[in-house]
Design a protein around this motif. Structure first.
Motif, PDB file in Angstrom:
ATOM      1  N   ALA A 105       2.186   9.602  -5.732  1.00  0.00           N
ATOM      2  CA  ALA A 105       2.564  10.982  -5.345  1.00  0.00           C
ATOM      3  C   ALA A 105       3.763  11.209  -6.521  1.00  0.00           C
ATOM      4  O   ALA A 105       3.894  12.582  -6.811  1.00  0.00           O
ATOM      5  CB  ALA A 105       3.385  10.801  -3.987  1.00  0.00           C
TER       6      ALA A 105
ATOM      7  N   LYS B 206       1.019  -1.198   0.020  1.00  0.00           N
ATOM      8  CA  LYS B 206      -0.051  -0.015   0.135  1.00  0.00           C
ATOM      9  C   LYS B 206       0.831   1.238   0.111  1.00  0.00           C
ATOM     10  O   LYS B 206       0.710   2.114  -0.788  1.00  0.00           O
ATOM     11  CB  LYS B 206      -1.023   0.094   1.301  1.00  0.00           C
ATOM     12  N   THR B 207       1.848   1.207   0.600  1.00  0.00           N
ATOM     13  CA  THR B 207       2.831   2.512   0.942  1.00  0.00           C
ATOM     14  C   THR B 207       3.378   2.637  -0.585  1.00  0.00           C
ATOM     15  O   THR B 207       3.606   3.783  -1.076  1.00  0.00           O
ATOM     16  CB  THR B 207       3.782   2.237   1.907  1.00  0.00           C
TER      17      THR B 207
ATOM     18  N   GLN C 131       0.936   4.125  -2.823  1.00  0.00           N
ATOM     19  CA  GLN C 131       0.586   5.677  -2.522  1.00  0.00           C
ATOM     20  C   GLN C 131       2.187   6.520  -3.213  1.00  0.00           C
ATOM     21  O   GLN C 131       1.850   7.692  -3.547  1.00  0.00           O
ATOM     22  CB  GLN C 131       0.790   5.692  -0.948  1.00  0.00           C
ATOM     23  N   ASP C 132       3.355   5.966  -2.997  1.00  0.00           N
ATOM     24  CA  ASP C 132       4.301   6.693  -3.381  1.00  0.00           C
ATOM     25  C   ASP C 132       4.451   6.807  -5.030  1.00  0.00           C
ATOM     26  O   ASP C 132       4.726   7.717  -5.559  1.00  0.00           O
ATOM     27  CB  ASP C 132       5.892   5.894  -3.018  1.00  0.00           C
TER      28      ASP C 132
ATOM     29  N   SER D 102      -5.521   6.273  -7.939  1.00  0.00           N
ATOM     30  CA  SER D 102      -6.355   7.119  -6.869  1.00  0.00           C
ATOM     31  C   SER D 102      -7.598   6.086  -6.757  1.00  0.00           C
ATOM     32  O   SER D 102      -7.744   5.927  -5.426  1.00  0.00           O
ATOM     33  CB  SER D 102      -6.926   8.222  -7.384  1.00  0.00           C
TER      34      SER D 102
ATOM     35  N   LEU E 223      -6.453   3.086  -4.497  1.00  0.00           N
ATOM     36  CA  LEU E 223      -6.361   3.346  -2.982  1.00  0.00           C
ATOM     37  C   LEU E 223      -7.740   3.601  -2.572  1.00  0.00           C
ATOM     38  O   LEU E 223      -7.936   3.290  -1.307  1.00  0.00           O
ATOM     39  CB  LEU E 223      -5.386   4.776  -2.778  1.00  0.00           C
TER      40      LEU E 223
END
Length: 294
Positions: free
Chosen positions: A34, A26-27, A30-31, A46, A49
């Protein structure tokens, strides 16, 4: 050991595995969001997530396809988990009945579906003995099977692998496999690479590497760590992007495991894992204590 506590912990691990994705993955998603510059890819990431948040809030499966379950069990002296096969099978059946898993496991030829995500050889369990280990570790992974369509396996000769030219043969094989897979593995994906043994060993190593290792760890072998990093960068440079629609990130991780092999061959297996990395585990100590893993 309290058998009911163990049963409850395994059932909980199965539910956790399918209603969440591993925190490390998940991290990485997200990275990727970004740093993404492609607007379509941003939208895809998006949505992925957002889907995780909805699944957690509604206690539903992250993905409608439960994938294929494999459990890795490590044990020590005198604590072989004789209960594992029956309890895991029961947990899969109960999770299916409750609607967490779609019944997707069928006979390979007749396609008969028993309706409980079990069958001949399922649940698949890989046992590993570690002398002196005073606990039992169980890690269950549900791997999406659409991703399997991009997998590849090849028995190289040492000359074809180009060991003397910084593994050019291996690198080309990995990149060509990623290109041919396109969007089939539901990118952004992780790739497990098994090298060595014979065909069966290399394939098992490739599945274990991407299913049990943290996707943001670093290989303790410096040579393999360098290869993992280079391959990930080269795959992302292809521009395939999230969902295969173009973008900066198509590969979240490359994980390599090796085994000794015969001097005449160099087997290589490539195993895709979609971004829905469903992995959960428990540790059962010899004194009866149980704790969650992952």
């Amino acid at each position: 050991m309290d058998n009911q506590l163990i049963k409850d912990a395994i059932h909980d691990a199965v539910i956790r595995a399918v209603t969440e994705i591993s925190a490390d993955v998940k991290t990485l998603v997200q990275d990727a969001l970004a740093h993404e510059t492609n607007e379509t890819a941003k939208s895809m990431l998006s949505s992925m997530l957002e889907n995780l948040d909805i699944a957690k809030a509604q206690d539903k499966a992250v993905c409608q396809s439960p994938g294929y379950p494999t459990t890795w069990i490590s044990y020590g002296d005198g604590n072989f988990p004789t209960f594992a096969q029956d309890v895991i099978m029961d947990a899969l059946g109960e999770a299916t009945q409750k609607g967490y898993l779609r019944p997707s496991i069928v006979d390979p030829l007749t396609r008969h579906n028993p309706g409980n995500n079990t069958g001949e050889g399922v649940p698949n369990i890989e046992y590993q003995y570690h002398p002196g280990q005073e606990y039992v570790d169980m890690i269950i992974s549900f791997k999406g099977c659409g991703a399997e369509l991009g997998n590849a396996m090849k028995i190289f000769t040492t000359a074809a692998l180009k060991l003397d030219k910084d593994f050019e043969g291996l690198k080309r094989f990995v990149l060509e496999t990623a290109i041919n897979a396109g969007g089939k593995p539901c990118p952004p994906f992780g790739i497990g690479i098994g090298i060595g043994g014979q065909m069966d060993i290399a394939s098992k190593l490739s599945r274990e590497a991407i299913s049990t290792r943290s996707w943001n760890d670093e290989n303790p072998n410096p040579m393999l760590a360098r290869l993992e990093k280079e391959l990930k960068e080269n795959i992302n440079a292809l521009g395939l992007g999230a969902a295969g629609t173009g973008g900066d990130t198509v590969c979240l991780a490359v994980k390599i495991r090796t085994a000794a092999t015969h001097t005449a061959i160099a087997p290589v297996a490539i195993n895709f894992h979609c971004w829905v990395a469903r992995r959960a585990g428990i540790r059962i100590y010899n004194d009866g204590r149980i704790e969650k893993l992952l």
